[in-house]
Structure formats: structure tokens, C-alpha cells
Design a protein around this motif. Structure first.
Motif, mmCIF file in Angstrom:
data_model
loop_
_atom_site.group_PDB
_atom_site.id
_atom_site.type_symbol
_atom_site.label_atom_id
_atom_site.label_comp_id
_atom_site.label_asym_id
_atom_site.label_seq_id
_atom_site.Cartn_x
_atom_site.Cartn_y
_atom_site.Cartn_z
ATOM 1 N N GLU A 17 46.415 30.069 39.911
ATOM 2 C CA GLU A 17 45.483 29.989 41.046
ATOM 3 C C GLU A 17 45.283 28.537 41.479
ATOM 4 O OE1 GLU A 17 42.035 32.057 39.549
ATOM 5 O OE2 GLU A 17 42.681 33.958 40.435
ATOM 6 N N ASP A 63 49.216 39.191 40.178
ATOM 7 C CA ASP A 63 48.600 40.524 40.237
ATOM 8 C C ASP A 63 48.035 40.879 38.871
ATOM 9 O OD1 ASP A 63 49.139 41.124 42.917
ATOM 10 O OD2 ASP A 63 51.206 41.684 42.425
ATOM 11 N N PRO A 64 46.946 41.619 38.848
ATOM 12 C CA PRO A 64 46.370 42.017 37.560
ATOM 13 C C PRO A 64 47.344 42.909 36.783
ATOM 14 C CG PRO A 64 44.856 42.482 39.365
ATOM 15 C CD PRO A 64 46.163 42.154 39.974
ATOM 16 N N PRO A 80 38.020 42.667 32.262
ATOM 17 C CA PRO A 80 37.393 41.710 33.173
ATOM 18 C C PRO A 80 36.654 40.560 32.488
ATOM 19 C CG PRO A 80 36.090 43.709 33.053
ATOM 20 C CD PRO A 80 37.305 43.947 32.230
ATOM 21 N N ALA A 112 37.825 36.893 32.509
ATOM 22 C CA ALA A 112 37.802 36.179 33.781
ATOM 23 C C ALA A 112 36.400 35.698 34.124
ATOM 24 C CB ALA A 112 38.320 37.079 34.895
ATOM 25 N N VAL A 113 35.399 36.530 33.929
ATOM 26 C CA VAL A 113 34.094 36.230 34.530
ATOM 27 C C VAL A 113 32.939 36.059 33.552
ATOM 28 C CG1 VAL A 113 34.713 37.333 36.712
ATOM 29 C CG2 VAL A 113 33.616 38.701 34.930
ATOM 30 N N ILE A 169 30.709 34.250 30.959
ATOM 31 C CA ILE A 169 30.420 32.928 30.390
ATOM 32 C C ILE A 169 29.578 33.167 29.145
ATOM 33 C CG2 ILE A 169 29.372 30.657 30.760
ATOM 34 C CD1 ILE A 169 29.543 31.265 33.791
ATOM 35 N N ASN A 220 30.332 34.320 35.679
ATOM 36 C CA ASN A 220 30.827 33.244 36.528
ATOM 37 C C ASN A 220 30.995 33.813 37.940
ATOM 38 O OD1 ASN A 220 32.514 31.464 37.962
ATOM 39 N ND2 ASN A 220 33.355 30.635 36.042
ATOM 40 N N ARG A 277 34.042 32.692 40.172
ATOM 41 C CA ARG A 277 35.321 33.334 39.846
ATOM 42 C C ARG A 277 35.286 34.818 40.195
ATOM 43 N NH1 ARG A 277 36.180 31.794 34.746
ATOM 44 N NH2 ARG A 277 36.898 29.777 35.503
ATOM 45 N N LEU A 278 34.134 35.449 39.979
ATOM 46 C CA LEU A 278 34.001 36.869 40.318
ATOM 47 C C LEU A 278 34.308 37.086 41.803
ATOM 48 C CD1 LEU A 278 33.089 39.802 39.660
ATOM 49 C CD2 LEU A 278 30.757 39.073 40.168
ATOM 50 N N ASN A 323 35.848 35.050 43.811
ATOM 51 C CA ASN A 323 37.226 34.660 44.089
ATOM 52 C C ASN A 323 38.189 35.814 43.802
ATOM 53 O OD1 ASN A 323 39.905 33.682 42.786
ATOM 54 N ND2 ASN A 323 39.303 31.972 44.107
ATOM 55 N N ARG A 324 37.976 36.471 42.649
ATOM 56 C CA ARG A 324 38.878 37.577 42.281
ATOM 57 C C ARG A 324 38.701 38.761 43.239
ATOM 58 N NH1 ARG A 324 40.742 36.416 36.790
ATOM 59 N NH2 ARG A 324 41.189 34.203 37.126
ATOM 60 N N ARG A 346 40.427 37.998 46.422
ATOM 61 C CA ARG A 346 41.880 38.176 46.292
ATOM 62 C C ARG A 346 42.247 39.660 46.409
ATOM 63 N NH1 ARG A 346 45.395 34.335 43.956
ATOM 64 N NH2 ARG A 346 44.381 32.318 43.757
ATOM 65 N N ARG A 402 50.563 47.100 44.588
ATOM 66 C CA ARG A 402 49.773 45.888 44.334
ATOM 67 C C ARG A 402 48.316 46.137 44.735
ATOM 68 N NH1 ARG A 402 51.338 40.662 46.979
ATOM 69 N NH2 ARG A 402 49.752 39.943 45.519
ATOM 70 N N ILE A 416 46.607 48.292 42.092
ATOM 71 C CA ILE A 416 46.260 47.628 40.839
ATOM 72 C C ILE A 416 45.104 46.651 41.049
ATOM 73 C CG2 ILE A 416 47.986 45.758 40.983
ATOM 74 C CD1 ILE A 416 47.114 47.614 37.802
ATOM 75 N N TRP A 417 45.090 46.004 42.218
ATOM 76 C CA TRP A 417 43.955 45.121 42.520
ATOM 77 C C TRP A 417 42.663 45.927 42.680
ATOM 78 C CZ3 TRP A 417 42.736 40.207 42.057
ATOM 79 C CH2 TRP A 417 43.752 39.269 41.921
ATOM 80 N N TYR A 437 41.433 46.744 39.263
ATOM 81 C CA TYR A 437 40.914 45.543 38.589
ATOM 82 C C TYR A 437 39.546 45.159 39.172
ATOM 83 C CZ TYR A 437 40.803 40.687 36.874
ATOM 84 O OH TYR A 437 40.456 39.502 36.277
ATOM 85 N N THR A 460 36.822 47.304 37.857
ATOM 86 C CA THR A 460 36.367 46.941 36.507
ATOM 87 C C THR A 460 35.516 45.680 36.556
ATOM 88 O OG1 THR A 460 38.294 45.589 35.928
ATOM 89 C CG2 THR A 460 38.417 47.925 35.409
ATOM 90 N N LEU A 461 35.880 44.742 37.439
ATOM 91 C CA LEU A 461 35.067 43.522 37.586
ATOM 92 C C LEU A 461 33.655 43.868 38.053
ATOM 93 C CD1 LEU A 461 37.577 41.065 39.322
ATOM 94 C CD2 LEU A 461 36.517 40.712 37.094
ATOM 95 N N PHE A 515 31.717 45.614 35.285
ATOM 96 C CA PHE A 515 31.361 44.654 34.241
ATOM 97 C C PHE A 515 30.220 43.747 34.711
ATOM 98 C CE2 PHE A 515 31.895 40.727 31.796
ATOM 99 C CZ PHE A 515 31.926 41.247 30.519
#
Lengths: 188, 85
Positions: free
Chosen positions: A163, A170-171, A177, A180-181, A183, B5, B8-9, B11-12, B15, B63, B66-67, B70, B73-74, B77
Motif C-alpha cells: 500500500e 486483494d484480501p 481483520p 489490519a485494524v 491496536i 485503527n 486503516r479501517l 482505508n481498507r 479500497r 475480486r 473477496i473484497w 473482507y 469481516t472488518l 470486527f
């Protein structure tokens, strides 16, 4: 991207090891012990049935340890609908058949003997995939989970490098997760 | 003490949204090209363009899937840690 692919191949390998039969268990020894425990319970039940049959003979009756009257739990007349009454009657008969099959199995295991029955099943048990013993399995699972976490943290660091360089990625299916996020104390 | 974060969350998730938008755009283009190609079946250039756009759309669809998984799940979470996005 090659670094990411390499790390992901290692992750796939660890995940495969985590779901392999030697790690998921049970071992042949555990399986055999489980079967023996169940056979011994059946033999105990069978011994009781045999004693009941002998008592029947002593009282001038037939040796019929499996016989039992079919009894309705409640009066079928209390069920107003005819199809419900039929369903209730069939259910009782079905329960009775299952009960007889279980008791017949118990009687056979008692008559033949647990060791003989187990010896008959031994080749089939040996054909099943073997596993590590429970303690080693727990250690191995913990070890693999630690390896997996290290690799997933590596994967996340590689993704951040991609990045930062403006690249695309791609994941991975199943990518967790938190790496990545989350802390936790220091940034993970 | 655990926190999320947020930079980053987002940002992902951005994307993921960009890939989803690109996939949707590619699908629309492929569908439009297919309609155009069917209307003029003798036009080889149109047919080649439709095939190219369909291939591009087909490549983007997994793609996007899969994103999407993902990002789900983000979100789940993050929600567990009190962050709704």
C-alpha cells in the motif's frame, strides 16, 4: 507481490495442517476407548435383560428378554383429531422398535462379549485416520495457531508495504481483520 | 486496552468500495457492449470489444466478491469494538 504470495502459501499450509486428521483427532486409542466404553455400557444393559429373561423362565414363561408391551403415554382418545391419533400411535411403535433394536444390540454384546465385538471392529477402527494423542494434539494445535498468527502478522506488514508503494492487493479468503485494524498496546 | 485503527479501517473499506465500483462499471460496460454487438452481429470489431469487456468484467467480479467478504469481516470486527462503519 511475490513476498505476499509466499507468505500466503505458508498460511495455507498451516491452515491445512490445523484441519488434518492427526490434529483434529481422535486417535485410534481414543476411538477404541470410546467404542469400548459404549460396548461396556451395552453389555451391562444386556446382562440386565438376560437376568430378566431368566426370571421370566423361572416364573414359567418364555425366555423373551426383548418383549415389552406397547404403551401409549396418554389415552389416544384424548387426541381429538384422527390423523393426530394415528401419528401418535406410529410414534409409539417407532419408539418401541428403536428401543427393541437397542436392547437386542445390548443383549448381543453381552452374549458375545465386549472384547470379541471390539476385536471384530478393530480392523475397521485401524482403517480410520489416526491422530496424535490428546495432549500432543493440544500442544500441536497451539503451536500451529501461534505459527499462523505470526504469518498473518507478516502478511499484514507486507500488505502495508504494498500500500505504501501505491500497489494493489486483494484480501485472502478467510483473512482475519484484527491484524489490519486492531491496536493492542502497540500497533500490530 | 484495545482500539481500532480508524484510518486503516476506512482505508481498507475505501479500497473495497473502489473494487466494487470498478466491478460494477466493468459489468455495465460489458453488458452495453454485448447489446451493441448483438444489434450488429456482422461487426467483428464490436464483437471483439464485447469479448474484451466481458473478460475484464469476469476478472473483476471475484475480486469484488473477496473484497466484499473482507470488508464485511472488518465491519463486524470494528462493531465488536464499538466502531460502526
Amino acid at each position: 507481490m511475490k513476498k505476499l504470495d509466499t507468505t500466503r502459501a505458508k498460511i495455507a499450509d498451516v491452515i491445512a495442517q490445523l484441519s488434518a486428521p492427526d490434529v483434529t483427532g481422535p486417535s485410534h486409542a481414543e476411538l477404541t476407548a470410546d467404542v469400548r466404553e459404549q460396548l461396556e455400557a451395552l453389555a451391562d444393559k444386556g446382562a440386565g435383560l438376560f437376568a430378566d429373561g431368566v426370571t421370566q423362565v423361572a416364573q414359567g414363561g418364555m425366555f423373551a428378554p426383548l418383549s415389552e408391551p406397547i404403551e401409549y403415554a396418554g389415552s389416544h382418545k384424548s387426541i381429538p383429531d384422527r390423523s393426530d391419533r394415528l401419528a401418535a400411535a406410529l410414534s409409539v411403535i417407532q419408539d418401541s422398535m428403536i428401543s427393541r433394536a437397542e436392547r437386542a444390540t445390548a443383549l448381543i454384546v453381552y452374549a458375545v462379549g465386549v472384547d470379541v465385538v471390539l476385536a471384530k471392529f478393530a480392523p475397521a477402527l485401524q482403517d480410520m485416520p489416526d491422530a496424535l494423542d490428546a495432549e500432543t494434539r493440544a500442544q500441536r494445535t497451539a503451536e500451529l495457531n501461534r505459527d499462523l498468527e505470526v504469518l498473518e502478522r507478516d502478511e499484514e506488514l507486507i500488505i502495508r508495504q504494498i500500500e505504501a508503494a501505491g500497489g494493489e492487493w486483494d484480501p485472502r479468503p478467510g483473512q482475519r481483520p484484527q491484524f489490519a485494524v486492531l491496536i493492542e498496546g502497540d500497533d500490530v | 486496552m484495545t482500539t481500532i485503527n480508524l484510518e486503516r479501517l476506512h482505508n481498507r473499506l475505501d479500497r473495497g468500495a473502489a473494487v466494487a465500483a470498478a466491478a460494477a462499471h466493468a459489468r455495465e460496460q460489458a453488458e452495453a457492449a454485448a447489446v451493441e454487438s448483438r444489434a450488429q452481429p456482422d461487426d467483428a470489431a464490436l464483437s471483439a470489444r464485447a469479448a474484451r469487456l466481458r473478460a475484464a468484467s469476469n476478472a473483476l467480479a471475484p475480486r469484488a466478491n473477496i473484497w466484499s467478504a473482507y470488508c464485511a469481516t472488518l465491519r463486524t470486527f470494528a462493531k465488536k469494538h464499538g466502531v460502526t462503519v
